[in-house]
Design a protein around this motif. Structure first.
Motif, mmCIF file in Angstrom:
data_model
loop_
_atom_site.group_PDB
_atom_site.id
_atom_site.type_symbol
_atom_site.label_atom_id
_atom_site.label_comp_id
_atom_site.label_asym_id
_atom_site.label_seq_id
_atom_site.Cartn_x
_atom_site.Cartn_y
_atom_site.Cartn_z
ATOM 1 N N TYR A 58 -49.893 -90.094 -0.097
ATOM 2 C CA TYR A 58 -50.063 -89.159 -0.706
ATOM 3 C C TYR A 58 -48.757 -88.798 -1.649
ATOM 4 O O TYR A 58 -47.820 -89.223 -1.193
ATOM 5 C CB TYR A 58 -50.502 -87.830 0.298
ATOM 6 C CG TYR A 58 -49.196 -87.323 1.101
ATOM 7 C CD1 TYR A 58 -49.196 -87.839 2.340
ATOM 8 C CD2 TYR A 58 -48.443 -86.122 0.843
ATOM 9 C CE1 TYR A 58 -48.447 -87.508 3.154
ATOM 10 C CE2 TYR A 58 -47.650 -85.856 1.854
ATOM 11 C CZ TYR A 58 -47.479 -86.677 3.069
ATOM 12 O OH TYR A 58 -46.634 -86.148 3.784
ATOM 13 N N MET A 59 -49.013 -87.995 -2.475
ATOM 14 C CA MET A 59 -47.801 -87.546 -3.374
ATOM 15 C C MET A 59 -47.334 -86.069 -3.098
ATOM 16 O O MET A 59 -48.387 -85.136 -2.933
ATOM 17 C CB MET A 59 -48.481 -87.589 -4.840
ATOM 18 C CG MET A 59 -48.849 -89.157 -5.126
ATOM 19 S SD MET A 59 -48.899 -89.225 -6.815
ATOM 20 C CE MET A 59 -47.739 -90.670 -7.294
ATOM 21 N N THR A 60 -45.906 -85.905 -3.143
ATOM 22 C CA THR A 60 -45.407 -84.668 -2.716
ATOM 23 C C THR A 60 -44.975 -84.024 -3.876
ATOM 24 O O THR A 60 -44.975 -84.688 -4.948
ATOM 25 C CB THR A 60 -44.402 -84.784 -1.667
ATOM 26 O OG1 THR A 60 -43.260 -85.716 -2.383
ATOM 27 C CG2 THR A 60 -44.649 -85.439 -0.295
ATOM 28 N N GLN A 61 -44.645 -82.858 -3.538
ATOM 29 C CA GLN A 61 -44.357 -82.177 -4.865
ATOM 30 C C GLN A 61 -42.619 -82.482 -5.181
ATOM 31 O O GLN A 61 -42.180 -81.841 -6.384
ATOM 32 C CB GLN A 61 -44.192 -80.576 -4.675
ATOM 33 C CG GLN A 61 -45.696 -80.156 -4.316
ATOM 34 C CD GLN A 61 -46.048 -78.739 -4.505
ATOM 35 O OE1 GLN A 61 -44.996 -77.920 -4.339
ATOM 36 N NE2 GLN A 61 -47.195 -78.266 -4.680
ATOM 37 N N THR A 62 -41.985 -83.373 -4.397
ATOM 38 C CA THR A 62 -40.611 -83.470 -4.823
ATOM 39 C C THR A 62 -40.577 -84.266 -6.005
ATOM 40 O O THR A 62 -41.219 -85.362 -6.175
ATOM 41 C CB THR A 62 -40.163 -84.517 -3.557
ATOM 42 O OG1 THR A 62 -40.507 -84.114 -2.275
ATOM 43 C CG2 THR A 62 -38.525 -84.698 -3.672
ATOM 44 N N HIS A 63 -39.862 -83.981 -6.926
ATOM 45 C CA HIS A 63 -39.518 -84.733 -8.221
ATOM 46 C C HIS A 63 -38.358 -84.912 -8.710
ATOM 47 O O HIS A 63 -37.910 -85.342 -9.653
ATOM 48 C CB HIS A 63 -40.445 -83.936 -9.393
ATOM 49 C CG HIS A 63 -39.992 -82.483 -9.495
ATOM 50 N ND1 HIS A 63 -40.369 -81.290 -8.705
ATOM 51 C CD2 HIS A 63 -38.982 -81.844 -10.269
ATOM 52 C CE1 HIS A 63 -39.697 -80.196 -8.673
ATOM 53 N NE2 HIS A 63 -38.964 -80.547 -9.928
ATOM 54 N N GLU A 64 -37.356 -84.523 -7.726
ATOM 55 C CA GLU A 64 -35.763 -84.541 -7.935
ATOM 56 C C GLU A 64 -35.482 -85.535 -7.114
ATOM 57 O O GLU A 64 -34.706 -85.232 -6.012
ATOM 58 C CB GLU A 64 -34.983 -83.315 -7.759
ATOM 59 C CG GLU A 64 -35.699 -82.445 -8.921
ATOM 60 C CD GLU A 64 -35.123 -81.067 -8.753
ATOM 61 O OE1 GLU A 64 -35.220 -80.746 -7.540
ATOM 62 O OE2 GLU A 64 -34.918 -80.364 -9.548
ATOM 63 N N PHE A 65 -35.506 -86.893 -7.222
ATOM 64 C CA PHE A 65 -34.820 -87.813 -6.167
ATOM 65 C C PHE A 65 -34.061 -88.983 -7.061
ATOM 66 O O PHE A 65 -34.178 -89.940 -6.425
ATOM 67 C CB PHE A 65 -35.795 -88.395 -5.215
ATOM 68 C CG PHE A 65 -37.194 -88.894 -5.945
ATOM 69 C CD1 PHE A 65 -38.003 -88.005 -6.339
ATOM 70 C CD2 PHE A 65 -37.112 -90.322 -6.121
ATOM 71 C CE1 PHE A 65 -39.242 -88.525 -7.052
ATOM 72 C CE2 PHE A 65 -38.415 -90.725 -6.643
ATOM 73 C CZ PHE A 65 -39.266 -90.042 -7.149
ATOM 74 N N SER A 66 -33.488 -88.510 -8.132
ATOM 75 C CA SER A 66 -32.633 -89.424 -8.910
ATOM 76 C C SER A 66 -31.305 -89.878 -8.040
ATOM 77 O O SER A 66 -30.746 -89.076 -7.341
ATOM 78 C CB SER A 66 -32.314 -89.192 -10.448
ATOM 79 O OG SER A 66 -31.770 -87.742 -10.148
ATOM 80 N N THR A 67 -30.982 -91.152 -8.232
ATOM 81 C CA THR A 67 -29.654 -91.687 -7.339
ATOM 82 C C THR A 67 -28.846 -92.260 -8.469
ATOM 83 O O THR A 67 -29.116 -92.647 -9.549
ATOM 84 C CB THR A 67 -30.098 -92.405 -6.043
ATOM 85 O OG1 THR A 67 -30.808 -93.612 -6.837
ATOM 86 C CG2 THR A 67 -31.042 -91.683 -5.131
#
Ligand code: SF4
Ligand code: SF4
Lengths: 372, 242
Positions: free
Chosen positions: B181-190
């Motif tokens: 499933y897709m979560t609401q996390t949209h900030e995972f840049s590294t």
């Protein structure tokens, strides 16, 4: 004196230029400030869509159509899906058809708002841009609620739409429509009839109806040239034949036929018409399923098909050649921006450098779709 | 001369019209979201939260995955890598849990009491979630139901390369158990691309599992026939794509 001649100069405009709306390079041949010739160089955003599509199954191609015209992705999804459905001769449930029109028209408004905002910015007015984005945000908010994405929706699917819309989400649209119409008049006061703006756009960059037709220019750009042609009216697809709306005409009282101002103004008129369609959609939308009953694997029969739809930028056509397998043999996209761009050279001859930005902005091109 | 002054007058007056509109905005609440500081998009009067069905970072409940590889097949950019192997004879894993997704994108996970994958209009869908709460909804509001399934494969590898993923959501829609499933996390840049390759599988959970004597026979037969069926299905699919 007569044989004194100024030297011609070549000037590169772009690829990184704020008013080229993407990565577009134009080589200008100049005599002083007069443009003798303007040669657009495209292809900086080429992503091989057509070749890529040959290696994907039909449902997998839809997310890639999002990335053609990323400002009006719903309309691109729709264009591709109706093409495949025409090939399969699929019956779409009523509710899905209405939802498609709903999202397509909302996306048309969002796209025209962006065109309006950035055009103001090209012409040196920054405020309208922020106003346009404030309203566009409501539309993107609705799209996020119904499909989970804000720009690349992947919402319209072959056989229907991905998710059903709840009544709460539809209320968002209703509320937006109420607020929106007065805002358009506000925009007109703010920018459209502003004297400085008129001075920069009226009578500039005229595209005659004959030239527009011979170049294959479509959509608002064609209508601004005085040709009354809208696929939603003249060749209705989906359920567009059930709605009452007008195809806006060029305004000859203030502007001239085919000039930058009319190309801009047609979009403002179209937003109002889209609001009219949306109101009717909200009134008429039936209950029911949102996906046609069909087999999970999509395998259109052997054959070829061409189908065109009206996106905010004009006529988007897809040609699909199928050999009966789950992947197409050939997909060709007919891009409305590309034809608008090809007419650009004709429009811009004899203009001043500063008018070039006015012309590019008024054509409302998206480089993602030109380069594909 | 007159035309000259009239021109100036027209320019100034239309600017004043614009100014009047912008001046009105001074009395409206601000719509700007101070993004990095208002991190959680808290709901204020004019600031909205993220919607429930938002398509953000992918996540998977590994304990519910049956290793059918449907997600990897449909992914347009092929960024899901799955390797499976057969379970040792006699070892059984717990069944997957049923999932109900409503049209407003609420998700319930647990034990399905009423309803089926094929949603009949006019019925109700009932589910007891993991905390023991009962949920019920008329089938008109239900988008998607998946029932409990048997797990017959070991997942040795389940990696998703989020640097390639384009968030189309196709994989989550085809998943047999709705565990992806897709979560609401949209900030995972590294700063490092390799760290966007997410490893979900943990093969160590299969260690120490011992055959359950009582169920051996029945499981055995089912296991073998299922394995054959899957192989045949995979072969068919390979032929199709070739
Ligand atoms: S959401 Fe990402 S992983 Fe899933 S199918 Fe789309 S591209 Fe592949
Ligand atoms: S589709 Fe779902 S159950 Fe099947 S392998 Fe992918 S995540 Fe697991």
């Amino acid at each position: 004196m007569a044989d004194l001649r100024t030297e011609e100069m070549e000037l590169n405009m772009g690829p990184q230029h704020p008013s080229t709306h993407g990565v577009l390079r134009i080589v200008l041949k100049l005599d002083g400030e007069i443009v003798l010739d303007a040669e657009p160089h495209i292809g900086y955003l080429h992503r091989c869509f057509e070749k890529h599509a040959e290696n994907l199954t039909y449902p997998e191609i839809i997310p890639f159509t999002d990335r053609l015209d990323y400002i009006a992705a719903m309309n691109n999804n729709l264009g591709f899906c109706v093409t495949v459905e025409k090939l399969m001769q699929l019956e779409i449930p009523e509710r899905a058809e209405y939802l498609r029109v709903l999202v397509a028209e909302l996306n048309r408004i969002a796209s025209h708002l962006l065109a309006f905002g950035t055009y103001g910015m090209d012409m040196g007015a920054f405020t309208p841009f922020l106003y346009a984005f404030r309203e566009r945000e409501h539309i993107l908010d609705f799209f996020e609620a119904i499909c989970g994405a804000r720009l690349t929706y992947n919402y319209v699917r072959i056989g229907g739409v991905a998710r059903d819309v709840t009544d709460e989400s539809l209320k968002l649209v209703e509320k937006f429509l109420e607020d929106f119409e007065p805002h358009v008049h506000e925009y007109n006061d703010l920018l459209s009839y502003n004297r400085i703006f008129l001075k920069r756009t009226v009578g500039v960059g005229i595209l005659s109806p004959e030239a527009a037709i011979s170049y294959g220019v479509t959509g608002p750009n064609l209508r601004a040239s005085g040709v009354h042609w809208d696929l939603r009216k003249d060749e209705p697809y989906s359920v567009y034949d059930r709605f009452e709306f007008d195809v806006p005409k060029a305004n000859t009282e203030i502007g001239e036929i085919g000039d930058c101002w009319n190309r801009y103004m047609i979009r403002m008129y179209e937003m109002i018409e889209s609001v009219r369609i949306l109101r009717q959609v909200l009134n008429q939308i039936p209950d029911g399923p949102t996906m046609a009953k069909m087999r999970a694997a999509i395998r259109p029969p052997k054959g070829e098909v061409y189908m065109r739809t009206e996106t905010p930028r004009g006529e988007l056509g897809f040609y699909i050649l199928s050999d009966g397998k789950n992947k197409p043999v050939r997909v060709k996209g007919r891009s409305p921006c590309f034809t608008a761009m090809s007419a650009f050279r004709e429009i811009s001859r004899g203009l001043m450098i500063a008018d070039i930005t006015a012309v590019i902005g008024s054509l409302d091109i998206v480089l993602g779709e030109i380069d594909r | 001369m007159r035309a000259y002054f009239r021109n100036i007058y027209a320019a100034v007056s239309t600017i004043l019209i614009g100014m009047r509109i912008t001046f009105k905005e001074m009395f409206h609440p601000s719509v700007t979201n101070q993004y990095p500081y208002q991190y959680y998009f808290e709901k204020r009067k004019n600031v909205r939260g993220i919607h429930k069905g938002f398509r953000g970072q992918l996540y998977i409940r590994m304990e519910d995955c049956i290793g059918c590889k449907k997600c990897a097949m449909i992914c347009p950019v092929d960024c899901i890598y799955i390797e499976t192997s057969r379970l040792e004879k006699g070892i059984t894993l717990s069944d997957t849990r049923a999932v109900v997704r409503l049209k407003d994108q609420t998700v319930w996970i647990g034990e399905l009491l009423e309803g089926d994958e094929k949603i009949e209009p006019g019925t109700v869908v009932k589910l007891r979630d993991l905390d023991g709460n009962l949920h019920e909804s008329p089938s008109e509001h239900v988008e998607h139901v998946v029932t409990s399934k048997k797990r017959r494969l070991k997942l040795d590898r389940f990696d998703i390369d989020m640097s390639l993923c384009m968030f189309c959501g196709l994989c989550t829609e085809v998943c047999s158990t709705s565990c992806l499933y897709m979560t609401q996390t949209h900030e995972f840049s590294t700063y490092d691309r390799a760290s966007l390759l997410f490893h979900f599988a943990d093969p160590s959970i299969y260690e120490g599992l011992t055959p359950d004597e009582t169920e051996t026979k029945a499981e055995d037969g089912a296991d073998a026939s299922e394995g054959r069926k899957q192989k045949a299905a995979r072969r068919r699919q390979r032929e199709e794509t070739a």
